[in-house]
Design a protein around this motif. Sequence first.
Motif, PDB file in Angstrom:
ATOM      1  N   VAL A  74      60.719  16.029  71.177  1.00 27.70           N
ATOM      2  CA  VAL A  74      59.586  15.208  70.727  1.00 27.70           C
ATOM      3  C   VAL A  74      59.899  14.564  69.379  1.00 27.70           C
ATOM      4  O   VAL A  74      59.652  13.369  69.165  1.00 27.70           O
ATOM      5  N   VAL A  75      60.447  15.358  68.446  1.00 29.15           N
ATOM      6  CA  VAL A  75      60.802  14.824  67.129  1.00 29.15           C
ATOM      7  C   VAL A  75      61.851  13.723  67.265  1.00 29.15           C
ATOM      8  O   VAL A  75      61.779  12.682  66.607  1.00 29.15           O
ATOM      9  N   ASP A  76      62.835  13.945  68.147  1.00 26.70           N
ATOM     10  CA  ASP A  76      63.861  12.925  68.370  1.00 26.70           C
ATOM     11  C   ASP A  76      63.245  11.632  68.887  1.00 26.70           C
ATOM     12  O   ASP A  76      63.586  10.536  68.424  1.00 26.70           O
ATOM     13  N   ASP A  77      62.323  11.760  69.853  1.00 25.97           N
ATOM     14  CA  ASP A  77      61.667  10.567  70.400  1.00 25.97           C
ATOM     15  C   ASP A  77      60.893   9.832  69.315  1.00 25.97           C
ATOM     16  O   ASP A  77      60.947   8.597  69.211  1.00 25.97           O
ATOM     17  N   GLN A  78      60.152  10.583  68.504  1.00 21.43           N
ATOM     18  CA  GLN A  78      59.370   9.959  67.444  1.00 21.43           C
ATOM     19  C   GLN A  78      60.275   9.315  66.400  1.00 21.43           C
ATOM     20  O   GLN A  78      59.995   8.208  65.921  1.00 21.43           O
ATOM     21  N   TRP A  79      61.348  10.031  66.050  1.00 23.98           N
ATOM     22  CA  TRP A  79      62.238   9.484  65.035  1.00 23.98           C
ATOM     23  C   TRP A  79      62.920   8.207  65.535  1.00 23.98           C
ATOM     24  O   TRP A  79      63.045   7.227  64.800  1.00 23.98           O
ATOM     25  N   HIS A  80      63.365   8.226  66.801  1.00 18.05           N
ATOM     26  CA  HIS A  80      64.000   7.030  67.344  1.00 18.05           C
ATOM     27  C   HIS A  80      63.003   5.869  67.402  1.00 18.05           C
ATOM     28  O   HIS A  80      63.380   4.712  67.155  1.00 18.05           O
ATOM     29  N   ALA A  81      61.739   6.172  67.734  1.00 20.29           N
ATOM     30  CA  ALA A  81      60.715   5.118  67.751  1.00 20.29           C
ATOM     31  C   ALA A  81      60.499   4.545  66.358  1.00 20.29           C
ATOM     32  O   ALA A  81      60.345   3.330  66.186  1.00 20.29           O
ATOM     33  N   LEU A  82      60.502   5.410  65.339  1.00 20.26           N
ATOM     34  CA  LEU A  82      60.349   4.940  63.962  1.00 20.26           C
ATOM     35  C   LEU A  82      61.575   4.139  63.531  1.00 20.26           C
ATOM     36  O   LEU A  82      61.446   3.073  62.913  1.00 20.26           O
ATOM     37  N   ALA A  83      62.769   4.643  63.850  1.00 23.39           N
ATOM     38  CA  ALA A  83      63.996   3.952  63.471  1.00 23.39           C
ATOM     39  C   ALA A  83      64.155   2.627  64.211  1.00 23.39           C
ATOM     40  O   ALA A  83      64.750   1.679  63.681  1.00 23.39           O
ATOM     41  N   HIS A 117      53.450   0.850  67.139  1.00 24.89           N
ATOM     42  CA  HIS A 117      52.401   1.857  67.008  1.00 24.89           C
ATOM     43  C   HIS A 117      52.884   3.079  66.229  1.00 24.89           C
ATOM     44  O   HIS A 117      52.128   3.674  65.456  1.00 24.89           O
ATOM     45  N   THR A 118      54.157   3.451  66.410  1.00 17.51           N
ATOM     46  CA  THR A 118      54.693   4.572  65.648  1.00 17.51           C
ATOM     47  C   THR A 118      54.746   4.241  64.170  1.00 17.51           C
ATOM     48  O   THR A 118      54.392   5.060  63.318  1.00 17.51           O
ATOM     49  N   VAL A 119      55.186   3.035  63.848  1.00 18.07           N
ATOM     50  CA  VAL A 119      55.274   2.608  62.441  1.00 18.07           C
ATOM     51  C   VAL A 119      53.894   2.606  61.797  1.00 18.07           C
ATOM     52  O   VAL A 119      53.696   3.118  60.690  1.00 18.07           O
ATOM     53  N   ILE A 120      52.916   2.026  62.490  1.00 21.72           N
ATOM     54  CA  ILE A 120      51.562   1.973  61.939  1.00 21.72           C
ATOM     55  C   ILE A 120      51.002   3.371  61.744  1.00 21.72           C
ATOM     56  O   ILE A 120      50.414   3.687  60.698  1.00 21.72           O
ATOM     57  N   ALA A 121      51.195   4.237  62.754  1.00 21.51           N
ATOM     58  CA  ALA A 121      50.668   5.600  62.658  1.00 21.51           C
ATOM     59  C   ALA A 121      51.323   6.366  61.518  1.00 21.51           C
ATOM     60  O   ALA A 121      50.649   7.088  60.766  1.00 21.51           O
ATOM     61  N   GLU A 122      52.627   6.221  61.341  1.00 20.23           N
ATOM     62  CA  GLU A 122      53.317   6.929  60.259  1.00 20.23           C
ATOM     63  C   GLU A 122      52.868   6.432  58.892  1.00 20.23           C
ATOM     64  O   GLU A 122      52.655   7.216  57.966  1.00 20.23           O
ATOM     65  N   ALA A 142      63.121   1.124  59.043  1.00 22.91           N
ATOM     66  CA  ALA A 142      63.769  -0.073  59.565  1.00 22.91           C
ATOM     67  C   ALA A 142      63.147  -1.361  59.038  1.00 22.91           C
ATOM     68  O   ALA A 142      63.606  -2.455  59.382  1.00 22.91           O
ATOM     69  N   THR A 143      62.118  -1.252  58.202  1.00 19.20           N
ATOM     70  CA  THR A 143      61.389  -2.430  57.749  1.00 19.20           C
ATOM     71  C   THR A 143      62.250  -3.318  56.853  1.00 19.20           C
ATOM     72  O   THR A 143      62.880  -2.847  55.904  1.00 19.20           O
ATOM     73  N   ASP A 144      62.247  -4.611  57.151  1.00 20.75           N
ATOM     74  CA  ASP A 144      62.944  -5.599  56.318  1.00 20.75           C
ATOM     75  C   ASP A 144      61.974  -6.353  55.413  1.00 20.75           C
ATOM     76  O   ASP A 144      62.289  -6.630  54.258  1.00 20.75           O
ATOM     77  N   ASP A 145      60.798  -6.707  55.944  1.00 19.58           N
ATOM     78  CA  ASP A 145      59.826  -7.519  55.210  1.00 19.58           C
ATOM     79  C   ASP A 145      58.471  -6.829  55.210  1.00 19.58           C
ATOM     80  O   ASP A 145      58.054  -6.280  56.234  1.00 19.58           O
ATOM     81  N   VAL A 146      57.804  -6.880  54.073  1.00 17.57           N
ATOM     82  CA  VAL A 146      56.451  -6.339  53.956  1.00 17.57           C
ATOM     83  C   VAL A 146      55.520  -7.486  53.593  1.00 17.57           C
ATOM     84  O   VAL A 146      55.657  -8.091  52.520  1.00 17.57           O
ATOM     85  N   HIS A 147      54.596  -7.796  54.497  1.00 17.66           N
ATOM     86  CA  HIS A 147      53.574  -8.809  54.226  1.00 17.66           C
ATOM     87  C   HIS A 147      52.395  -8.120  53.551  1.00 17.66           C
ATOM     88  O   HIS A 147      51.836  -7.166  54.102  1.00 17.66           O
TER      89      HIS A 147
END
Length: 370
Positions: free
Chosen positions: A168-177, A182-187, A275-280
Amino acid sequence: MDLPLRVAPGVRLRSSASGLRAVIDDATRGAGGPGALGVGARPHSAGDAKDGRGARAQQLVDLERRARAAQEAEDLHGLQSVEGTLTSLHLDNHPLRRRPDSSTSTTLPAKERAMLERKALRAAQPEVSVFKRAARAKAKAQAETEADHFVRTLDVARSVITQHRAAVVDDQWHALADHEPHTVIAELEAEFAAAESSCTCVDAGRHPDTSRAYVTVVVRYPTLDVVAERGPGASSSGRGMLRRRTPSERNALYLSAIGSFALATVKRVISVAVATDDVHLVVVRTPDAGAGLEPVYVGTLTREDVTLRPLLSDGAPLVLASAVRPTRFEGPAKDLVALDADPAVLALVARCVEALEDHELDAVLEGAAD
């Protein structure tokens, strides 16, 4: 640049004690998906605020309260402290989020193993007379065998659970990376909530033309009243005192504080959303009339802007230079005022105002029910 200023699909806004919060709808959550928050998250503690790192940088509500209290009490040292904090938030350290280590032991600890064996022995021996040594020895051997079988079963169960959690952690981490929206927003929302931040992430994704990963964050900032009309100064003899500021000095300090907070927010975002490049950024505040919200800044800050700039330099020039909607100033003192009407910006602000009004209506209904 056409900024994707919107609330992402499957995301709704709600009001909280520290500001707005983005909530992921249940329909968008998969098994083991972004519903389980905290991939590699570091819990915030009182020590973060005490040593000037981490959570301190986001508690605007507390800083605003301290600023107003110091103004009312004409507390020279209090004003110096809070205004120094407001203009130095970008100096805070935000360590980069790392994949959590899930390599925990899957075997039962020796102490717990010995305790189970003792319990099994105590359960078996009372059934055999103390005078029958052979029977008691046999019962002891049988109890040890049963305890060993039970411990082995527990070891297998612990191994399966540990492997499932690691997956589960691997799946979440890969989704974040991979910058799954939705993973990025939730984190980010979990991070903002833990820090009692006045920020909320309303969108994430990749630009269709450049493939650069972006997030959109709304920041609710105090009005000019957070900066005192009288500030720390020195008398002709060098003694500390409060002196009246000119409107230009007050506006410059206010703009510097906004710039510092904007940079601190971007540093926090890129430390979590790896993984974020730009922040609006969309900075809003409550207008003098006290109703609704008004946008005062819309801009884009890149990872390169924040990580390559001199750490001790003033953040206001960089933030102003990154504006993608012309920042408006009025009068000789250059008062920061609301942006010109822009459909995309106004639509996003309207969603924020709606969430705040829904919260107020809920509070009224709850009071009537009581």
